[in-house]
Design a protein around this motif. Structure first.
Motif, mmCIF file in Angstrom:
data_model
loop_
_atom_site.group_PDB
_atom_site.id
_atom_site.type_symbol
_atom_site.label_atom_id
_atom_site.label_comp_id
_atom_site.label_asym_id
_atom_site.label_seq_id
_atom_site.Cartn_x
_atom_site.Cartn_y
_atom_site.Cartn_z
ATOM 1 N N LYS A 139 -17.856 -76.794 -57.842
ATOM 2 C CA LYS A 139 -16.618 -76.656 -57.070
ATOM 3 C C LYS A 139 -16.775 -75.584 -56.002
ATOM 4 C CE LYS A 139 -13.655 -78.112 -60.850
ATOM 5 N NZ LYS A 139 -12.614 -77.715 -61.774
ATOM 6 N N ARG A 140 -17.461 -74.474 -56.375
ATOM 7 C CA ARG A 140 -17.691 -73.411 -55.388
ATOM 8 C C ARG A 140 -18.577 -73.930 -54.263
ATOM 9 N NH1 ARG A 140 -17.993 -69.871 -60.034
ATOM 10 N NH2 ARG A 140 -20.258 -70.040 -60.026
ATOM 11 N N GLN A 141 -19.572 -74.726 -54.615
ATOM 12 C CA GLN A 141 -20.474 -75.311 -53.613
ATOM 13 C C GLN A 141 -19.698 -76.233 -52.676
ATOM 14 O OE1 GLN A 141 -23.656 -74.549 -53.152
ATOM 15 N NE2 GLN A 141 -23.846 -75.972 -51.448
ATOM 16 N N THR A 142 -18.773 -77.024 -53.222
ATOM 17 C CA THR A 142 -17.950 -77.919 -52.404
ATOM 18 C C THR A 142 -17.103 -77.125 -51.427
ATOM 19 O OG1 THR A 142 -17.845 -79.474 -54.257
ATOM 20 C CG2 THR A 142 -16.250 -79.783 -52.502
ATOM 21 N N LEU A 143 -16.490 -76.038 -51.892
ATOM 22 C CA LEU A 143 -15.691 -75.189 -51.007
ATOM 23 C C LEU A 143 -16.544 -74.579 -49.897
ATOM 24 C CD1 LEU A 143 -13.342 -73.260 -53.453
ATOM 25 C CD2 LEU A 143 -12.679 -74.867 -51.674
ATOM 26 N N LYS A 144 -17.763 -74.130 -50.244
ATOM 27 C CA LYS A 144 -18.660 -73.537 -49.265
ATOM 28 C C LYS A 144 -19.042 -74.563 -48.202
ATOM 29 C CE LYS A 144 -22.894 -70.717 -49.155
ATOM 30 N NZ LYS A 144 -23.144 -70.995 -47.787
ATOM 31 N N GLU A 145 -19.362 -75.790 -48.627
ATOM 32 C CA GLU A 145 -19.721 -76.842 -47.672
ATOM 33 C C GLU A 145 -18.546 -77.164 -46.753
ATOM 34 O OE1 GLU A 145 -21.006 -80.073 -50.110
ATOM 35 O OE2 GLU A 145 -22.876 -79.073 -50.652
ATOM 36 N N LYS A 146 -17.337 -77.185 -47.302
ATOM 37 C CA LYS A 146 -16.144 -77.469 -46.500
ATOM 38 C C LYS A 146 -15.928 -76.366 -45.455
ATOM 39 C CE LYS A 146 -12.598 -79.531 -48.620
ATOM 40 N NZ LYS A 146 -11.383 -79.676 -49.437
ATOM 41 N N GLU A 147 -16.108 -75.106 -45.873
ATOM 42 C CA GLU A 147 -15.960 -73.984 -44.943
ATOM 43 C C GLU A 147 -17.010 -74.046 -43.842
ATOM 44 O OE1 GLU A 147 -15.865 -70.024 -46.553
ATOM 45 O OE2 GLU A 147 -14.276 -70.590 -47.960
ATOM 46 N N ASP A 148 -18.260 -74.351 -44.220
ATOM 47 C CA ASP A 148 -19.338 -74.452 -43.238
ATOM 48 C C ASP A 148 -19.056 -75.547 -42.220
ATOM 49 O OD1 ASP A 148 -20.611 -72.410 -44.547
ATOM 50 O OD2 ASP A 148 -22.076 -73.706 -45.568
ATOM 51 N N ARG A 150 -16.115 -76.740 -41.358
ATOM 52 C CA ARG A 150 -14.992 -76.293 -40.528
ATOM 53 C C ARG A 150 -15.472 -75.307 -39.459
ATOM 54 N NH1 ARG A 150 -11.319 -73.963 -44.269
ATOM 55 N NH2 ARG A 150 -10.962 -76.034 -45.078
ATOM 56 N N GLU A 151 -16.387 -74.400 -39.842
ATOM 57 C CA GLU A 151 -16.935 -73.412 -38.907
ATOM 58 C C GLU A 151 -17.750 -74.098 -37.803
ATOM 59 O OE1 GLU A 151 -17.544 -69.692 -37.304
ATOM 60 O OE2 GLU A 151 -16.240 -70.208 -38.979
ATOM 61 N N ILE A 152 -18.563 -75.070 -38.183
ATOM 62 C CA ILE A 152 -19.367 -75.815 -37.199
ATOM 63 C C ILE A 152 -18.462 -76.572 -36.235
ATOM 64 C CG2 ILE A 152 -20.953 -77.771 -36.929
ATOM 65 C CD1 ILE A 152 -22.322 -76.780 -39.557
ATOM 66 N N ARG A 154 -15.427 -75.827 -35.431
ATOM 67 C CA ARG A 154 -14.735 -74.847 -34.594
ATOM 68 C C ARG A 154 -15.634 -74.377 -33.468
ATOM 69 N NH1 ARG A 154 -14.194 -69.604 -34.064
ATOM 70 N NH2 ARG A 154 -15.602 -69.068 -35.740
ATOM 71 N N VAL A 155 -16.911 -74.096 -33.784
ATOM 72 C CA VAL A 155 -17.863 -73.629 -32.785
ATOM 73 C C VAL A 155 -18.161 -74.739 -31.777
ATOM 74 C CG1 VAL A 155 -20.255 -72.875 -32.449
ATOM 75 C CG2 VAL A 155 -18.897 -71.870 -34.270
ATOM 76 N N MET A 156 -18.315 -75.981 -32.265
ATOM 77 C CA MET A 156 -18.647 -77.107 -31.374
ATOM 78 C C MET A 156 -17.484 -77.429 -30.436
ATOM 79 S SD MET A 156 -21.698 -77.679 -31.996
ATOM 80 C CE MET A 156 -22.145 -79.252 -31.320
ATOM 81 N N LYS A 157 -16.261 -77.106 -30.836
ATOM 82 C CA LYS A 157 -15.085 -77.389 -30.017
ATOM 83 C C LYS A 157 -15.109 -76.554 -28.738
ATOM 84 C CE LYS A 157 -10.988 -78.530 -31.923
ATOM 85 N NZ LYS A 157 -9.753 -78.289 -32.665
ATOM 86 N N HIS A 158 -15.709 -75.349 -28.815
ATOM 87 C CA HIS A 158 -15.741 -74.453 -27.657
ATOM 88 C C HIS A 158 -16.778 -74.870 -26.619
ATOM 89 C CE1 HIS A 158 -12.827 -71.748 -29.315
ATOM 90 N NE2 HIS A 158 -13.507 -71.649 -30.455
ATOM 91 N N TYR A 159 -17.698 -75.760 -26.969
ATOM 92 C CA TYR A 159 -18.727 -76.189 -26.020
ATOM 93 C C TYR A 159 -18.369 -77.454 -25.328
ATOM 94 C CZ TYR A 159 -21.758 -72.628 -27.945
ATOM 95 O OH TYR A 159 -22.290 -71.437 -28.320
#
Length: 159
Positions: A139-148, A150-152, A154-159
């Motif tokens: 479950k922790r791994q799933t949350l980490k993948e979801k956060e990663d 979301r971060e990607i 967010r970063v790709m939206k700025h380009y």
């Protein structure tokens, strides 16, 4: 699931999801089943007044049932209104039910409803999955993948 089935699900005006399921379980196999409903139940589902929170499926006498599915009473239904949390029968082939029954005999496996939708003929259908429960670290791994992800995004939206 083929592309035509996926299009039907996306076009469906009603999509009631079990959001917790992907967090709690690994999906092994998915099936699409019909649901046996009364008149006021289908009307409530078409209005989106249903919930799959804390639902599960069980097999009894060669039939598959969904337990804990909440369908709110239909507003215009008088004394004919349905019971909110009654067990509802699902329609699958005998072969599929036998396969699911054999799989659920193993420890850690269960059948969980994922999605309720209306098909192109106006009938209510339910996607169910044969699942294996996740451990705490999964479950922790799933949350980490979801956060990663979301971060990607967010970063790709700025380009």
């Amino acid at each position: 699931m083929n592309k035509d089935e996926e299009k039907i699900r996306k076009k469906s005006p009603v999509q009631i999801r079990n959001k917790k399921a992907s967090f709690e379980y690994f999906f092994i196999e998915t099936y699409t089943a019909g649901i046996v409903l009364t008149g006021t139940e289908i009307k409530s589902i078409r209005l989106g007044k249903a919930s799959l929170v804390d639902t599960y499926c069980f097999i009894n006498n060669g039939e598959i049932w969904v337990k804990g599915m909440n369908i709110s009473p239909y507003f215009y239904g008088s004394y004919n209104n349905h019971e909110m949390k009654r067990d509802r029968k699902l329609l699958l082939t005998k072969k599929e039910i036998q396969k699911l029954h054999a799989a659920t005999k193993q420890t850690g496996y269960t059948i969980v409803p994922l999605l309720v939708f209306i098909d192109e003929h106006g009938r209510a259908k339910m996607d169910i999955a044969l699942c294996k429960g996740k451990k705490e670290f999964d479950k922790r791994q799933t949350l980490k993948e979801k956060e990663d992800k979301r971060e990607i995004d967010r970063v790709m939206k700025h380009y």
